[in-house]
Design a protein around this motif. Structure first.
Motif, PDB file in Angstrom:
ATOM      1  N   TYR A  74      24.862  24.358  14.410  1.00  0.00           N
ATOM      2  CA  TYR A  74      23.553  24.823  13.934  1.00  0.00           C
ATOM      3  C   TYR A  74      22.797  25.549  15.047  1.00  0.00           C
ATOM      4  O   TYR A  74      22.298  26.662  14.850  1.00  0.00           O
ATOM      5  N   ILE A  75      22.700  24.924  16.224  1.00  0.00           N
ATOM      6  CA  ILE A  75      21.983  25.527  17.354  1.00  0.00           C
ATOM      7  C   ILE A  75      22.662  26.830  17.783  1.00  0.00           C
ATOM      8  O   ILE A  75      21.991  27.835  18.051  1.00  0.00           O
ATOM      9  N   ALA A  76      23.997  26.833  17.832  1.00  0.00           N
ATOM     10  CA  ALA A  76      24.723  28.059  18.186  1.00  0.00           C
ATOM     11  C   ALA A  76      24.430  29.164  17.166  1.00  0.00           C
ATOM     12  O   ALA A  76      24.258  30.341  17.540  1.00  0.00           O
ATOM     13  N   GLY A  77      24.356  28.807  15.891  1.00  0.00           N
ATOM     14  CA  GLY A  77      24.042  29.788  14.856  1.00  0.00           C
ATOM     15  C   GLY A  77      22.634  30.346  15.004  1.00  0.00           C
ATOM     16  O   GLY A  77      22.415  31.554  14.854  1.00  0.00           O
ATOM     17  N   VAL A  78      21.679  29.482  15.317  1.00  0.00           N
ATOM     18  CA  VAL A  78      20.296  29.916  15.519  1.00  0.00           C
ATOM     19  C   VAL A  78      20.215  30.909  16.670  1.00  0.00           C
ATOM     20  O   VAL A  78      19.629  31.984  16.553  1.00  0.00           O
ATOM     21  N   VAL A  79      20.844  30.556  17.791  1.00  0.00           N
ATOM     22  CA  VAL A  79      20.811  31.426  18.971  1.00  0.00           C
ATOM     23  C   VAL A  79      21.577  32.722  18.705  1.00  0.00           C
ATOM     24  O   VAL A  79      21.108  33.810  19.053  1.00  0.00           O
ATOM     25  N   SER A  80      22.728  32.625  18.057  1.00  0.00           N
ATOM     26  CA  SER A  80      23.525  33.818  17.744  1.00  0.00           C
ATOM     27  C   SER A  80      22.746  34.786  16.866  1.00  0.00           C
ATOM     28  O   SER A  80      22.782  35.997  17.084  1.00  0.00           O
ATOM     29  N   ALA A 136      10.434  42.660  16.155  1.00  0.00           N
ATOM     30  CA  ALA A 136       9.465  41.591  16.428  1.00  0.00           C
ATOM     31  C   ALA A 136       9.132  40.827  15.149  1.00  0.00           C
ATOM     32  O   ALA A 136       9.026  39.594  15.160  1.00  0.00           O
ATOM     33  N   ILE A 137       8.971  41.530  14.044  1.00  0.00           N
ATOM     34  CA  ILE A 137       8.646  40.875  12.768  1.00  0.00           C
ATOM     35  C   ILE A 137       9.798  39.980  12.313  1.00  0.00           C
ATOM     36  O   ILE A 137       9.595  38.826  11.930  1.00  0.00           O
ATOM     37  N   ILE A 138      11.019  40.490  12.386  1.00  0.00           N
ATOM     38  CA  ILE A 138      12.185  39.704  11.962  1.00  0.00           C
ATOM     39  C   ILE A 138      12.376  38.504  12.892  1.00  0.00           C
ATOM     40  O   ILE A 138      12.633  37.388  12.435  1.00  0.00           O
ATOM     41  N   THR A 139      12.223  38.725  14.190  1.00  0.00           N
ATOM     42  CA  THR A 139      12.351  37.625  15.155  1.00  0.00           C
ATOM     43  C   THR A 139      11.291  36.561  14.892  1.00  0.00           C
ATOM     44  O   THR A 139      11.592  35.365  14.874  1.00  0.00           O
ATOM     45  N   GLY A 140      10.056  36.985  14.679  1.00  0.00           N
ATOM     46  CA  GLY A 140       8.975  36.040  14.400  1.00  0.00           C
ATOM     47  C   GLY A 140       9.234  35.231  13.135  1.00  0.00           C
ATOM     48  O   GLY A 140       9.050  34.015  13.113  1.00  0.00           O
ATOM     49  N   ALA A 141       9.689  35.911  12.080  1.00  0.00           N
ATOM     50  CA  ALA A 141       9.981  35.213  10.821  1.00  0.00           C
ATOM     51  C   ALA A 141      11.110  34.204  11.010  1.00  0.00           C
ATOM     52  O   ALA A 141      11.033  33.072  10.512  1.00  0.00           O
ATOM     53  N   TRP A 142      12.143  34.601  11.753  1.00  0.00           N
ATOM     54  CA  TRP A 142      13.267  33.695  12.012  1.00  0.00           C
ATOM     55  C   TRP A 142      12.822  32.484  12.813  1.00  0.00           C
ATOM     56  O   TRP A 142      13.190  31.348  12.508  1.00  0.00           O
ATOM     57  N   LEU A 143      12.008  32.710  13.847  1.00  0.00           N
ATOM     58  CA  LEU A 143      11.551  31.600  14.676  1.00  0.00           C
ATOM     59  C   LEU A 143      10.647  30.647  13.891  1.00  0.00           C
ATOM     60  O   LEU A 143      10.709  29.432  14.089  1.00  0.00           O
ATOM     61  N   ILE A 144       9.822  31.175  13.000  1.00  0.00           N
ATOM     62  CA  ILE A 144       8.988  30.314  12.149  1.00  0.00           C
ATOM     63  C   ILE A 144       9.872  29.449  11.256  1.00  0.00           C
ATOM     64  O   ILE A 144       9.664  28.245  11.124  1.00  0.00           O
ATOM     65  N   ASP A 185      12.269  24.179  10.088  1.00  0.00           N
ATOM     66  CA  ASP A 185      13.495  23.416   9.835  1.00  0.00           C
ATOM     67  C   ASP A 185      13.666  22.291  10.859  1.00  0.00           C
ATOM     68  O   ASP A 185      13.930  21.143  10.495  1.00  0.00           O
ATOM     69  N   LEU A 186      13.487  22.604  12.139  1.00  0.00           N
ATOM     70  CA  LEU A 186      13.677  21.583  13.175  1.00  0.00           C
ATOM     71  C   LEU A 186      12.528  20.573  13.204  1.00  0.00           C
ATOM     72  O   LEU A 186      12.738  19.402  13.522  1.00  0.00           O
ATOM     73  N   PHE A 187      11.321  20.998  12.845  1.00  0.00           N
ATOM     74  CA  PHE A 187      10.213  20.046  12.758  1.00  0.00           C
ATOM     75  C   PHE A 187      10.500  19.012  11.663  1.00  0.00           C
ATOM     76  O   PHE A 187      10.251  17.822  11.848  1.00  0.00           O
ATOM     77  N   ASP A 188      11.060  19.482  10.555  1.00  0.00           N
ATOM     78  CA  ASP A 188      11.449  18.586   9.478  1.00  0.00           C
ATOM     79  C   ASP A 188      12.480  17.566   9.970  1.00  0.00           C
ATOM     80  O   ASP A 188      12.385  16.381   9.679  1.00  0.00           O
ATOM     81  N   VAL A 189      13.441  18.031  10.756  1.00  0.00           N
ATOM     82  CA  VAL A 189      14.464  17.142  11.308  1.00  0.00           C
ATOM     83  C   VAL A 189      13.823  16.138  12.267  1.00  0.00           C
ATOM     84  O   VAL A 189      14.096  14.943  12.189  1.00  0.00           O
ATOM     85  N   MET A 190      12.940  16.624  13.170  1.00  0.00           N
ATOM     86  CA  MET A 190      12.295  15.723  14.131  1.00  0.00           C
ATOM     87  C   MET A 190      11.508  14.637  13.411  1.00  0.00           C
ATOM     88  O   MET A 190      11.455  13.501  13.855  1.00  0.00           O
ATOM     89  N   TRP A 191      10.888  14.988  12.301  1.00  0.00           N
ATOM     90  CA  TRP A 191      10.096  14.039  11.533  1.00  0.00           C
ATOM     91  C   TRP A 191      10.975  12.963  10.906  1.00  0.00           C
ATOM     92  O   TRP A 191      10.555  11.827  10.744  1.00  0.00           O
TER      93      TRP A 191
END
Length: 142
Positions: A29-35, A51-59, A64-70
């Motif tokens: 999962y992490i490798a896919g996110v970074v890739s 910048a728009i696509i990067t921002g949308a992806w990072l959001i 997704d990861l906040f949900d996992v942390m919770w």
């Protein structure tokens, strides 16, 4: 739950906040996110589109990861250890912010002006507000 699963990750105990990789699925999962982030940067788009696509992806990844942390499971002892570690981290950050504000005030006073970075002041104020609200809520529930 969006894509990542809580069982792929564990709590990060050393070196910061968040989660740590626990299984090979988490690593993929992490490798896919970074890739995907690298792929976005290599596309022949203009800077604004990238910048728009990067921002949308990072959001999306953040949500997704906040949900996992919770949802990552912890036992009672881990909750206590985390609470103590968080308290100590908060005290350390507050101390550094106060030292930074005092240093900035002294430096600016020597130049005969008064200025303090509003972000440092805001961080201390918001921290005090969050602490007050938390105490109030916990005392009401007790």
């Amino acid at each position: 739950m969006i894509i990542a699963r809580p069982e792929w990750f564990g709590t990060r105990k050393y070196g910061g906040w968040g989660i740590s990789i626990k299984t090979w699925q988490g690593a993929v999962y992490i490798a896919g996110v970074v890739s995907f982030l690298v792929l976005i940067q290599l596309t022949p788009l203009n800077t604004e589109q990238r910048a728009i696509i990067t921002g949308a992806w990072l959001i999306f990844v953040f949500i997704d990861l906040f949900d996992v942390m919770w949802k990552v499971k912890k036992d009672e002892r881990e909750y206590l250890h985390e609470a103590i570690a968080e308290r100590n981290a908060a005290w350390a950050m507050m101390t550094i912010l106060v030292i930074g504000i005092l240093t900035e005030l002294l430096y600016n006073a020597m130049q005969k002006k008064i200025y303090v970075d509003p972000f440092m002041i805001t961080a201390l104020i918001i921290g005090a507000i969050v602490k007050s609200i938390t105490y109030y809520k916990l005392e009401k529930e007790a």
